[in-house]
Write a protein that holds these residues in place. Structure first.
Motif: not given
Length: 569
Positions: A74-93
């Motif tokens: 569960x940690x693996x997928x939660x962390x991977x998804x959180x990192x993915x979302x964080x990367x997308x949000x921060x990459x746009x600007x």
């Protein structure tokens, strides 16, 4: 590669275009991957289906029934998804800012993205540990500005893992997003603004739909990397942030439980392959090898003067600082003389650089890394070049399957490849002499050389080849005067990728070396994981300087290669 070109003349063209000779050119890489990637992988993963020598699914049921394994999954997928979302949000600007500023400013922003991208993940993790520790730069600033009265725990928790992994993986989203912004028709934005659309409407109705392919492609790549990540979570996370890769390592090195490790490895591998399949279905693996066609829009996104545009600019600048500052701040920290790194240092000196270059264990590790990196570069260039030439000429339904096999090793988590080779090479005694590590690094590096050369070949104009033959050039003359200059940038890029991939690797070095032949990244990891050694900071700066030097040399070689190509033509 030269032999392939020499056989491609009008008299032999029909024979060369048959599958036989082209397949022969792909055989070296095919056999290498079958022997040192596929076979070790099968040998390891089949252990997950056996309990006391009998075929059974008990190991997988054990993963489900045991709370610690369920929590880690569960940690693996939660962390991977959180990192993915964080990367997308921060990459746009940041991607939007890169596409909307002047070329000179864009180069500075590219530097902020590419320097971390090319720097070792271990170097970046080292920088964040130095910055986020209790007496680090971040806590010092927060306390000196009276935002907090005591240090905040940024390390060894979910926050530390999220910060470290986003910093490492975000360039994989920024770069495809930047391409999407560059290909966008700026008149659409101007038209929407002239019709009274606000910033939110422009983003949701125009920018988001047009850039979604780049965002999705980057997100899949980030998720593929995140689920198998090992170094950053193990150094910046705590017990509550353990991921699958760390648990695989624990079951092998501490528990000697190969069956459970194999079962975990299969879960991780299937997740990665599913992500790769999704990428292939949405975009196609051939997108990784698309040569530059010189076509496409050259329009630049126009900076909006609205409040939303100004906020986006500010956010983009902050994200660029997030990427570059940890690396830049760690440089002056390396010149401190205290027993613990601080910023700014109370006293400047070269104490830890002197220790790095005088201590036998550090110089030996550096020499081992360089030696292995050069050997891996040579092997991967030979394997990748011959395979790229063969696939370029191959006309067979097997072509797509071969290309997939040649690319897969770069997508499989390094922990799985490392453990598989450890399982194969350990009993053969190949760990002590670095043979296993050279094989492992070649498995990792060759897909990069293959992809860069395939891209170069796709961008090569075949009419130049035909023109050379029509003017009476021999096969060797055509290759030396026409094809080789066009391939030089791809060859240089592939060699740089191969060397950096080997030189920066940590995971394989942990499993496939001993204390006698350990590499520099492994020694740095030990200096961070067990007893913090300030020499690690100096070693990180040495790696940063080496990376910058390699990139500079690559740029000069490419420029000279372009001049040579123009002269040759």
């Amino acid at each position: 590669m030269a032999v392939s070109a020499l056989t491609d003349n009008p008299a032999q063209q029909g024979r060369w275009r048959k599958p036989g000779p082209a397949m022969v050119a792909t055989l070296p890489l095919l056999l290498f991957l079958l022997l040192f990637f596929v076979w070790p992988l099968i040998g390891l993963l089949k252990q997950g289906f056996y309990v006391q020598g009998q075929f059974s699914l008990d190991n997988f049921l054990h993963l489900w029934d045991t709370p610690i394994y369920r929590i880690v999954l569960q940690n693996t997928f939660v962390i991977a998804l959180s990192v993915t979302v964080g990367c997308i949000v921060m990459s746009y600007p940041l991607a939007w800012l890169m596409a909307s500023v002047r070329p000179g400013t864009a180069k500075l922003l590219f530097f902020a993205v590419l320097l971390p991208f090319w720097s070792s993940a271990l170097v970046r993790t080292t920088a964040w540990i130095a910055l986020l520790q209790q007496n680090g730069v971040v806590n010092s600033l927060l306390m000196s500005s009276h935002i907090t009265e005591q240090p905040i725990a940024f390390l060894y928790n979910f926050t530390g893992v999220l910060i470290g992994m986003i910093h490492v993986l975000m360039p994989f989203v920024v770069l495809p997003l930047y391409s999407s912004f560059r290909s966008m028709d700026s008149t659409l934005l101007q038209a929407a603004q002239s019709l009274g659309a606000d910033s939110l409407s422009i983003f949701t109705r125009i920018i988001l739909p047009l850039t979604r392919p780049g965002a999705v492609a980057g997100a899949i790549i980030v998720f593929m990397n995140a689920v198998g990540y090992y170094i950053t979570p193990s150094l910046m996370g705590g017990p509550g942030q353990r991921m699958i890769a760390e648990l695989i390592s624990h079951n092998i090195t501490d528990e000697l439980n190969w069956s459970i490790a194999a079962a975990l490895g299969l879960v991780l591998l299937l997740t990665t392959l599913l992500s790769l399949w999704l990428f292939n279905r949405l975009f196609g693996l051939d997108k990784l090898m698309a040569g530059s066609s010189g076509k496409g829009s050259q329009s630049v996104v126009v900076t909006q003067r609205s409040s939303g545009g100004r906020i986006t600019v500010a956010a983009g600048i902050l994200v660029a600082l997030f990427l570059i500052l940890p690396i830049l701040i760690v440089i002056p920290m390396s010149f401190g003389t205290a027993n613990f790194p601080t910023f700014p240092p109370a006293e400047y000196g070269v104490r830890w650089y002197a220790n790095f270059f005088s201590d036998r264990k550090w110089t030996a590790a550096l020499g081992e890394s360089v030696r292995i990196g050069l050997m891996v570069t040579l092997l991967s260039m030979v394997l990748g070049a011959t395979a790229a030439m063969g696939i370029h000429k191959l006309r067979s339904p097997r072509k797509s399957w071969l290309e997939t096999l040649f690319i897969i090793p770069m997508s499989v988590p390094a922990i799985i490849t490392a453990v598989s080779l450890y399982y194969l090479c350990g009993p053969l005694g190949l760990i002590n002499n670095s043979v296993a590590l050279i094989l492992g690094h070649t498995v990792l590096a060759t897909p990069y050389t293959y992809i860069t050369l395939r891209a170069a070949l796709k961008g090569f104009d075949p009419s130049l080849e035909l023109a050379a033959y029509s003017l009476g050039a021999s096969g060797w003359q055509m290759f030396r005067r026409v094809m080789l200059p066009a391939l030089v940038p791809g060859m240089v890029g592939g060699a740089v990728f191969a060397f950096v991939t080997s030189f920066d690797d940590v995971v394989m070095s942990l499993f496939l070396t001993t204390i006698r032949n350990r590499t520099l990244p492994k020694l740095m990891y030990e200096g961070l994981a067990f007893d913090f050694d300030p020499t690690v900071i100096s070693a990180s700066c040495v790696l940063i300087a080496a990376t910058a030097g390699i990139l500079l040399a690559q740029g000069l070689i490419k420029r000279n290669g372009g001049k040579y190509a123009a002269t040759a033509r």
